[in-house]
Enzyme design. Structure first.
Site, PDB file in Angstrom:
ATOM      1  CB  SER A   1      39.225  40.372  33.967  1.00 17.54           C
ATOM      2  OG  SER A   1      39.642  40.501  35.310  1.00 17.54           O
TER       3      SER A   1
ATOM      4  CE1 TYR B   1      36.353  44.905  35.144  1.00 12.03           C
ATOM      5  CE2 TYR B   1      37.447  43.094  36.288  1.00 12.03           C
ATOM      6  CZ  TYR B   1      37.420  44.032  35.264  1.00 12.03           C
ATOM      7  OH  TYR B   1      38.442  44.079  34.359  1.00 12.03           O
TER       8      TYR B   1
END
Ligand code: ZN
Length: 659
Positions: free
Chosen positions: A543, A556
């Site tokens: 990510s 996250y």
């Protein structure tokens, strides 16, 4: 065997060619008549050519079409006058014949006519049907097959001894058929090969096929040789995993073949029952049921796992028969396509999952055909030389020279987690597009029906459950033989929350899926990746939050950063095994289930942008799609990244914080 003719269904097809299509499809529907491109049919028509002259044509099945799905354009129109002329020649090589057939079609775009076109032409009836019916082969492949055929059919058929299909067979039929046909003759039995029937109408020719094959079935039934009793064998112990042994066998097979192979194993009662027969050594090593199966099954299966022994025997077979060929031959790969193993059962092999499935279909019929012939008193196949001639037929060799390069991941297996939608599905698509067989895991049951194709296996799996991962890998290995590429994609994206209001439970839930599950998967996949014929590869979907975390995304961002570190350590530890681990860091991929139109609008408004501006809010002003990420993950497993491991590639259109 029953006629499937139906007046109502037939009415949907117009004209003789239409009905030719209809009954060809009826034949194709029954795998005990024809399988995978086998068999062929024709109809003779008169048409007026562009010069206004009437011309007699043979519409014969073209290559590349299967009878079960053939359409009118699948039939090649060849001039009858020329075909009958060719039938009178003393000699004609099969490549000359293929050229003559193609050069005498009246539609240049038609497929290459069947190599049996000349044979169809010399049979005077308007409609001609040819199949490799199981029942006929069971009867002819016995010591006194010819007498049995005579006993079943009398003068209703002409019997043709075995010769190589193509021009030689057409020549032989042109000689024998007119001499031996009687008024009541409605078909021809080709020893060790199949059957022809003919008639004035599509229905007559088709129903004669059904009648004649039924006579053979009835004969076998009378002698107690039709129904094969399958022994009741308990299923393999699921507690005893086979995946390590299967992957090792696939690695060795791929080495012998010279390319990675898909290896499908079947441990049902039919497969295990046959592989464990006391006489399997004798009955399985005589040859295929009909010569053209050799392309799919090789002449004989490997018994057990002595691959080097099989390879040596194959090379000896090639060296024995190739000097008799008129032109120099290229040896095919010496790897078996069928393995019979008392522990695994039946294993079928191919460069694609589809090829392995075709070999399975053919060998399942072969087992029944063999056992029926055994029940008649003894199975007999053609001598090895005849099989060699078909395997190394000049037209097959020509196909080999023309065949292009296979897709980059042909014969390889990729497992993608979270594959039911979004980026995971895009990764699966990119892998499939490059020729890989794909195992898709997802907690969403939709994964099981995502694609209905032989090279996709969808497994419902909670990746946080180690037992479920083990079962999934076991199924993947039984279906395809092992694992070459792993795409770690499954993850969750919790709603935005600042640290002071982030509970430990929520933090742990995110870590559990985004981090722990990936460790469990890598852990379980490693022994298989280590055995990948071209070395294992892992692509990790990271990510942008790894290099550039965002406020409100602590859990996250931390989970993806930890996964990133895990992947880098894997690259260090697994490098010695040739396993490469690379990471893609996507950002702002909006075409996934997470992003609804509504949410996009809200976020865009928040930044005072239009949705389109928001989607292109990066340095390059380009939208990033899940397809882009799938392509990157696939490329990371391909030759471009062959010498790269632990790379972290941003896929974000350029992000100022990452740059
Ligand atoms: Zn045939």
């Amino acid at each position: 065997m029953k006629s499937l003719w139906n007046d109502q269904a037939a009415a949907a097809y117009s004209g003789d060619l239409g009905l030719r299509v209809y009954t060809s499809r009826l034949l194709g529907q029954d795998k005990s008549l024809v399988m995978h491109g086998g068999g062929n049919t024709s109809v003779k028509l008169t048409e007026t050519n562009i010069l206004g002259e009437p011309e007699d044509l043979l519409y014969v099945k073209g290559s590349g079409w299967d009878l079960d799905s053939i359409e009118a354009p699948g039939f090649a129109p060849v001039r009858m006058r020329h075909l009958l002329g060719l039938a009178k020649l003393e000699t004609l090589s099969d490549s000359q014949m293929a050229n003559e057939l193609k050069a005498n079609m009246t539609r240049a775009s038609a497929p290459a006519p069947s190599v049996e076109a000349i044979l169809h032409a010399i049979l005077l009836s308007k409609f001609v049907d040819h199949t490799h019916a199981d029942a006929i082969i069971s009867v002819t492949n016995t010591a006194n097959g010819r007498e049995r055929v005579q006993e079943i059919y009398g003068a209703s058929v002409v019997v043709i001894p075995y010769v190589m299909p193509g021009f030689k067979l057409a020549r032989l039929c042109a000689r024998i058929y007119p001499a031996e046909a009687r008024p009541e003759t409605v078909g021809m039995i080709l020893m060790n090969h199949g059957i022809f029937t003919f008639g004035a109408t599509a229905r007559e020719s088709y129903e004669r096929m059904i009648e004649l094959v039924t006579l053979a079935e009835n004969y076998l039934t009378r002698l107690g040789a039709w129904t094969i009793v399958v022994p009741n064998i308990p299923p393999l112990d699921p507690a005893k995993p086979l995946r390590g042994d299967l992957a090792a066998l696939r690695q060795a097979l791929s080495e012998v073949a010279g390319f990675p192979v898909i290896m499908a194993s079947h441990s049902d009662s039919q497969a295990l029952g046959f592989a464990r027969r006391r006489d399997v050594n004798e009955i399985s090593q005589k040859g295929p049921a009909t010569p053209d199966h050799v392309i799919r099954t090789k002449r004989v299966p490997l018994l057990g796992r002595d691959l080097q022994g099989y390879k040596k025997a194959y090379e000896a077979y090639f060296n024995q028969y190739s000097p008799q060929s008129r032109q120099p031959l290229t040896m095919l790969d010496p790897a078996p396509r069928v393995i019979l193993d008392p522990e695994f059962g039946l294993i079928t092999i191919g460069q694609t999952a589809k090829d392995a499935a075709i070999s399975e279909d053919i060998y399942r019929h072969t087992m029944d055909i063999i056992l029926r012939a055994v029940a008649l008193g003894g199975w007999q196949a053609l001598p090895a030389k005849d099989i060699f001639d078909v395997e190394y037929w000049e037209l097959e060799q020509a196909k080999l020279q023309k065949a292009g390069k296979p897709p980059v991941f042909a014969g390889e297996i990729a497992l993608v987690t979270g594959a039911a939608s979004g980026i995971g599905k895009a990764c699966a698509d990119s892998m499939l597009a490059r020729g890989a067989a794909v195992v898709g895991l997802d907690i969403n049951p939709k994964i099981e029906t995502l694609y209905k194709r032989p090279d996709f296996l969808g497994i419902r799996c909670d990746v946080t459950d180690e037992g479920a991962i083990a079962t999934a890998l076991e199924n993947a290995s039984r279906s395809f033989g092992g694992l070459d590429m792993l795409v770690l994609n499954a993850g969750i994206f919790p709603s935005s929350r600042r640290i002071e209001s982030l509970s430990l439970a929520e933090w742990q839930a995110v870590m559990h899926v985004n981090l722990d599950a990936n460790l469990a998967m890598m852990n379980a996949a490693y022994p298989l990746l280590k055995l990948a014929p071209r070395r294992g590869r892992v692509a990790v979907i990271g990510s942008k939050n790894v290099p550039a975390p965002g406020p409100g995304a602590a859990a996250y961002s931390a989970s993806k950063a930890a996964l990133n570190q895990l992947a880098r350590v894997a690259a260090l530890e697994w490098g010695a095994d040739g396993i490469r681990v690379n990471i893609v860091h996507p950002n702002a991929v909006f075409d996934t289930g997470l992003w609804t139109e509504e949410l996009l609008k809200t976020r865009a408004e928040h930044y005072k942008m239009t949705v389109e501006e928001y989607k292109r809010n990066n340095v390059l002003k380009v939208p990033v799609t899940s397809h882009d990420v799938g392509e990157m993950a696939a490329e990371m497993c391909g030759p471009l990244f062959a010498k790269t491991t632990a790379a972290q590639v941003p896929l974000d259109g350029g992000n100022e914080r990452v740059i």
